[in-house]
Design a protein around this motif. Structure first.
Motif, mmCIF file in Angstrom:
data_model
loop_
_atom_site.group_PDB
_atom_site.id
_atom_site.type_symbol
_atom_site.label_atom_id
_atom_site.label_comp_id
_atom_site.label_asym_id
_atom_site.label_seq_id
_atom_site.Cartn_x
_atom_site.Cartn_y
_atom_site.Cartn_z
ATOM 1 N N GLU A 152 -25.066 -22.948 -12.474
ATOM 2 C CA GLU A 152 -24.680 -23.977 -11.502
ATOM 3 C C GLU A 152 -23.192 -24.331 -11.640
ATOM 4 O O GLU A 152 -22.500 -24.558 -10.640
ATOM 5 C CB GLU A 152 -25.546 -25.228 -11.701
ATOM 6 N N CYS A 162 -33.739 -21.401 -7.693
ATOM 7 C CA CYS A 162 -33.022 -22.667 -7.921
ATOM 8 C C CYS A 162 -31.510 -22.473 -7.832
ATOM 9 O O CYS A 162 -30.753 -23.440 -7.936
ATOM 10 C CB CYS A 162 -33.324 -23.226 -9.322
ATOM 11 N N CYS A 163 -31.064 -21.225 -7.711
ATOM 12 C CA CYS A 163 -29.627 -20.955 -7.824
ATOM 13 C C CYS A 163 -28.979 -20.802 -6.449
ATOM 14 O O CYS A 163 -29.507 -20.102 -5.587
ATOM 15 C CB CYS A 163 -29.399 -19.661 -8.615
#
Ligand SMILES: CC(=O)SCCNC(=O)CCNC(=O)[C@H](O)C(C)(C)COP(=O)(O)OP(=O)(O)OC[C@H]1O[C@@H](n2cnc3c(N)ncnc32)[C@H](O)[C@@H]1OP(=O)(O)O
Ligand SMILES: O=C(O)CCC(=O)C(=O)O
Length: 384
Positions: free
Chosen positions: A64, A91-92
């Motif tokens: 992130e 999630c990236c």
């Protein structure tokens, strides 16, 4: 498209931050990862593989940090074809998912305990899932070099049908040579229209040669690492591929080569893996000349002993005195110190230089050279 035009489209996908970090004992801090990503982007590297989300929270946080930099590059993460890794990868905020699956019978059966049919099902299922989640997908074909070529084609075609934009041909164990790489990639090229990335390991010292061969055979992307760091003997080195493409294939792919030495030093510091003095392109000694005939040639015209101009890397030739020096080198070294020696004195100095090099295993310092000068001048009566 003709060959030269195709090379100009060759894109680097640099995996220093994924496979590079897999080198045993290497672990970058979040700050180091960001610095390396920024340096690569600044140099014009268009794409990077930045980590493995399935490793957990800390790795996700590092990924992130890099995605938050909003660098003008495409970012990729690596994931196995399994629910756990896919969930983490989703999630990236990256552009590309590299979803990996072993394709050799050995790894399919002896590592995964599965079958070819299962692999084909996984490819269809996970590529579809990645695409539906809005990502571009590359299928990482692990151990492709030891796979049955006919099955490899089936895997690549399944990836293409499911919407993958790329397949990665991994010579996971570095067991190909440039001829076999060329054949394998040419076969794959005729089987699919999507991008093909070459991921070569250096177990036999052939990663760069194999990568260049793959590009010649129709691969569109080259997976590289800075200084060639990576699993075991490492990967194809970024600096070698960029310079090799420029000088062997006449293709400039938009990477600023003058930035490569600084990037090499950054990765050496962050990885704790020193660069060998003789490492091509970035090694400290690769533009340093000692041998008499070479120094004589360089002094007359650097092109006599120059594979490419070191200025392309912001570097310069350097000459030193040592065991293999000749009289032209000696006279030139003394001239730089403002001292003039004749042919006979140069010969006498040379004997001292050789003895010094053998004893100390280094070039004499300016001070030591002045000492030799005085000794020789005294013994030849000049100072008496
Ligand atoms: C050739 C390459 O470089 S591939 C990249 C490899 N990179 C790494 O391994 C570095 C980071 N790895 C890690 O942090 C960990 O290994 C993780 C998070 C990926 C996985 O950790 P864990 O789940 O704890 O287990 P472990 O590392 O032992 O993984 C082995 C499992 O992965 C499975 N596996 C291996 N490759 C794949 C794949 N491509 N797709 C699906 N499953 C796979 C193995 O079969 C084994 O599963 P099993 O438990 O059912 O036998
Ligand atoms: O499956 C991939 O993406 C390649 C993984 C890898 O690093 C390798 O096979 O050497």
């Amino acid at each position: 498209m003709d060959r030269i035009a195709r090379y100009h489209q060759t894109l680097i996908n640099d995996t220093t931050l994924r496979d590079g970090e897999q080198a045993a004992g290497v672990a970058f801090t979040p700050l180091e990862k960001c610095e390396i990503a920024k340096a690569l982007a600044q140099a014009g590297v268009p794409e990077m593989e930045i980590g493995i989300p399935g490793m957990g929270e800390a790795e996700l946080a590092q990924i992130e940090l890099i995605t938050d930099l909003r660098l003008p590059v495409r970012l990729m993460v690596w994931a196995r074809m399994c629910e756990h890794d896919l969930r983490a990868a989703l999630c990236c905020a990256v552009d590309l998912l590299n979803l990996s699956i072993p394709v050799s019978d050995l790894q399919i059966t002896r590592k995964l305990g599965r079958s070819r049919a299962w692999v084909l099902q996984q490819v269809a299922r996970y590529v579809t899932a990645g695409r539906e989640a809005g990502y571009a997908v590359s299928v990482g074909m692990e151990d492709a070099s030891r796979a049955d070529p006919a099955f490899l084609r089936q895997v690549a075609q399944a990836a293409e049908r499911a919407g993958a934009e790329r397949v990665r041909f991994a010579d996971t164990l570095g067991v190909l040579d440039p001829f076999s790489t060329y054949e394998r990639i040419a076969q794959l090229r005729s089987a699919v229209d999507i991008d093909i990335e070459i991921h070569a390991h250096d177990d036999l010292g052939l990663a760069t040669a194999n990568t260049l061969a793959a590009l010649r055979a129709g691969a569109t992307h080259a997976n590289t690492t800075v200084n060639g760091i990576g699993e075991r003997a490492g990967n194809a080195a970024l600096e070698e591929i960029v310079m090799g493409l420029r000088h062997l294939h006449g293709a400039d792919i938009g990477v600023d080569t003058r930035q490569l030495p600084a990037i090499s030093a950054l990765v050496a510091r962050a990885s704790g893996r020193r660069v060998a003095p003789g490492k091509s392109i970035v090694g400290e000694a690769v533009f340093t000349h000692e041998s008499g005939l070479h120094v004589d040639g360089i002094l007359k015209d650097p092109r006599n002993y120059q594979p490419f101009d070191p200025a392309e890397l912001g570097r310069a030739h350097r000459t030193v005195l040592g065991k293999h020096s000749g009289s032209h080198a000696v006279r030139s070294a003394f001239a730089q110190l403002g001292l003039s020696v004749d042919e006979q004195q140069a010969g006498a100095v040379l004997l001292r230089v050789r003895a010094h090099a053998t004893h100390h295993k280094r070039a004499p310092s300016d001070e030591e050279l002045r000492g030799f000068f005085l000794e020789v001048a005294e013994s030849s009566g000049v100072l008496s």
